[in-house]
Design an enzyme around this catalytic site. Sequence first.
Site, PDB file in Angstrom:
ATOM      1  N   LYS A   1     -11.390  -3.225  18.765  1.00  0.00           N
ATOM      2  CA  LYS A   1     -10.002  -3.696  18.919  1.00  0.00           C
ATOM      3  C   LYS A   1      -9.654  -3.935  20.387  1.00  0.00           C
ATOM      4  O   LYS A   1      -8.611  -4.511  20.687  1.00  0.00           O
ATOM      5  CB  LYS A   1      -9.032  -2.654  18.351  1.00  0.00           C
TER       6      LYS A   1
ATOM      7  N   LYS B   1       8.517 -17.086 -10.678  1.00  0.00           N
ATOM      8  CA  LYS B   1       7.769 -15.957 -11.230  1.00  0.00           C
ATOM      9  C   LYS B   1       6.587 -16.470 -12.066  1.00  0.00           C
ATOM     10  O   LYS B   1       6.771 -17.377 -12.894  1.00  0.00           O
ATOM     11  CB  LYS B   1       8.719 -15.124 -12.096  1.00  0.00           C
TER      12      LYS B   1
ATOM     13  N   PHE C   1      -4.094   3.261  15.275  1.00  0.00           N
ATOM     14  CA  PHE C   1      -4.338   4.318  14.297  1.00  0.00           C
ATOM     15  C   PHE C   1      -5.397   3.816  13.329  1.00  0.00           C
ATOM     16  O   PHE C   1      -5.469   2.613  13.066  1.00  0.00           O
ATOM     17  CB  PHE C   1      -3.064   4.640  13.508  1.00  0.00           C
TER      18      PHE C   1
ATOM     19  N   LYS D   1     -14.274   1.442  16.273  1.00  0.00           N
ATOM     20  CA  LYS D   1     -13.061   0.655  16.018  1.00  0.00           C
ATOM     21  C   LYS D   1     -12.264   0.460  17.305  1.00  0.00           C
ATOM     22  O   LYS D   1     -11.731  -0.610  17.576  1.00  0.00           O
ATOM     23  CB  LYS D   1     -12.201   1.340  14.954  1.00  0.00           C
TER      24      LYS D   1
ATOM     25  N   ASN E   1       0.851  -1.196   0.000  1.00  0.00           N
ATOM     26  CA  ASN E   1       0.000   0.000   0.000  1.00  0.00           C
ATOM     27  C   ASN E   1       0.882   1.239   0.000  1.00  0.00           C
ATOM     28  O   ASN E   1       2.108   1.142   0.032  1.00  0.00           O
ATOM     29  CB  ASN E   1      -0.946  -0.020   1.206  1.00  0.00           C
TER      30      ASN E   1
HETATM   31  N1  CTP Z   1      -3.415  -3.232  12.392  1.00  0.00           N
HETATM   32  C1  CTP Z   1      -2.608  -4.243  12.832  1.00  0.00           C
HETATM   33  N2  CTP Z   1      -2.588  -5.432  12.166  1.00  0.00           N
HETATM   34  C2  CTP Z   1      -3.353  -5.637  11.081  1.00  0.00           C
HETATM   35  C3  CTP Z   1      -4.178  -4.604  10.623  1.00  0.00           C
HETATM   36  C4  CTP Z   1      -4.202  -3.413  11.307  1.00  0.00           C
HETATM   37  O1  CTP Z   1      -1.901  -4.058  13.826  1.00  0.00           O
HETATM   38  N3  CTP Z   1      -3.279  -6.792  10.455  1.00  0.00           N
HETATM   39  C5  CTP Z   1      -3.461  -1.967  13.152  1.00  0.00           C
HETATM   40  C6  CTP Z   1      -2.909  -0.783  12.407  1.00  0.00           C
HETATM   41  O2  CTP Z   1      -1.534  -0.626  12.658  1.00  0.00           O
HETATM   42  C7  CTP Z   1      -3.739   0.364  12.972  1.00  0.00           C
HETATM   43  C8  CTP Z   1      -5.078  -0.282  13.167  1.00  0.00           C
HETATM   44  O3  CTP Z   1      -4.810  -1.657  13.382  1.00  0.00           O
HETATM   45  O4  CTP Z   1      -3.275   0.760  14.237  1.00  0.00           O
HETATM   46  C9  CTP Z   1      -5.950  -0.089  11.980  1.00  0.00           C
HETATM   47  O5  CTP Z   1      -7.023  -0.905  12.118  1.00  0.00           O
HETATM   48  P1  CTP Z   1      -7.893  -1.442  10.892  1.00  0.00           P
HETATM   49  O6  CTP Z   1      -9.078  -2.142  11.464  1.00  0.00           O
HETATM   50  O7  CTP Z   1      -7.063  -2.168   9.922  1.00  0.00           O
HETATM   51  O8  CTP Z   1      -8.308  -0.084  10.376  1.00  0.00           O
HETATM   52  P2  CTP Z   1      -8.412   0.419   8.925  1.00  0.00           P
HETATM   53  O9  CTP Z   1      -7.165   0.125   8.181  1.00  0.00           O
HETATM   54  O10 CTP Z   1      -8.850   1.814   9.063  1.00  0.00           O
HETATM   55  O11 CTP Z   1      -9.504  -0.638   8.497  1.00  0.00           O
HETATM   56  P3  CTP Z   1     -10.955  -0.586   7.852  1.00  0.00           P
HETATM   57  O12 CTP Z   1     -10.666  -0.686   6.415  1.00  0.00           O
HETATM   58  O13 CTP Z   1     -11.556  -1.802   8.434  1.00  0.00           O
HETATM   59  O14 CTP Z   1     -11.617   0.671   8.296  1.00  0.00           O
END
Ligand code: CTP
Length: 414
Positions: A358, A296, A340, A354, A212
């Site tokens: 979490k 590949k 975050f 969220k 990403n």
């Molecule tokens: N995170 C993590 N491990 C993952 C995915 C996310 O530790 N496999 C952490 C990220 O570092 C961040 C937070 O979780 O602190 C983000 O949560 P997430 O639910 O992934 O939020 P978004 O990316 O905003 O997801 P969504 O598309 O569900 O809104």
Amino acid sequence: MSEAAKSTQRILLGVTGGIAAYKTAELVRLFVKAGKEVTVVMTESAAQFVGTATFQALSGKPVYTDLWDRRPENGMAHIDLTRNADVMLIAPASADFLARLVHGRSDDLLTTTVLARTIPLIVAPAMNLQMWENPATQRNIAQLRADQIEVFGPGNGEQACGEVGDGRMLEPEQIAAALDAWAQPKSLLGKRVLITAGPTQEAIDPVRVITNHSSGKMGYALAQACMEAGAQVTLVSGPTALATPFWLAPGSINRVNVTSAAQMLAAVEANVDEADIFIAVAAVADYRPASSAEQKIKKTDTNLSIQLEPTADILARIAKHPRKSADPKKAGTPPYCVGFAAESENVEQYGAEKRARKGIPMLIANHAQSTFGSEDNQATIIDERGAAGAVRLAKLNKSVLARALAREIASRQN
Ligand code: CTP
């Protein structure tokens, strides 16, 4: 422990005799560009390397070299100069000058000003590596530290004499960064902070990945801010082009490079037991290819499907992780977890949901439109008070925001 930031607005800059004095000219330029007032005091030998006119032009102020200077109204330059400054910095500080400081000499304007000062003193040593390693210099440095004098550097690398090792003056940008760091309130002193940053890469085959656009800037800025606040930081970083934040104190930052979400989880788990605080800033891939091709994948005329499977949610796992620790305050409980999230709408409500999902005490919601790759960021802090108690911060440069966030984390974690 001081909670207020120290002022570095008015800098009294001492320059002693060393070839690094030419770099101090650039340092003055950086300070002036940052809006600081700089008054330069030079020793006689410093003037052998760089002329007073250089510093006068760059600082826009008279340069002082003489104990008998009649310009200050009371005729006492050594008193006037320090009373009108917030901090005194000596760069470069030669081996001889350090020795003279240790003995409290006062036979020229700069040494006399040091003795008469009421403000903090910082020295940035610069000398040949043998001179630096000499037991006499090491004794002197230890004594200066014991006298509450801050020492920035020295750096390591090629020296003017052609030898390579410790003893170079830090680069002007590093000295400016170190001064900034020194001035920050030490709200995380003694804390261990574990931070994830950057993107992850999930292999499709040996040459292709799913990733990403995360630049890692916010995570690195937060690592720097926590370190500046006195924490020992472990930064678990996905692939980024960023340099490890410049550290002020040896050992205050430890960077662990990882590529995939699975490696990030393993690195976090290996470090979590010691951590007081875990801050998950990384943009971790939510899915990875169920299997990565060993060779590949060749192009064909037909569609290609890649089966994806979910990765582990590192933050949610750590929020439930009972730490193994001899410290009874840590044992059996998770570290203070901060997440975050990027939200593009309903920031307070989605962020609060969220945070609860979490199972973490604090979530920082990025306003998605203002973040990826940008130098600025806007954030809303959501804690146990939920959406109603959300605090929206102004749109700020990521490093300024990071300092504000480090303070918010410290105040909730303590
Ligand atoms: N995170 C993590 N491990 C993952 C995915 C996310 O530790 N496999 C952490 C990220 O570092 C961040 C937070 O979780 O602190 C983000 O949560 P997430 O639910 O992934 O939020 P978004 O990316 O905003 O997801 P969504 O598309 O569900 O809104």
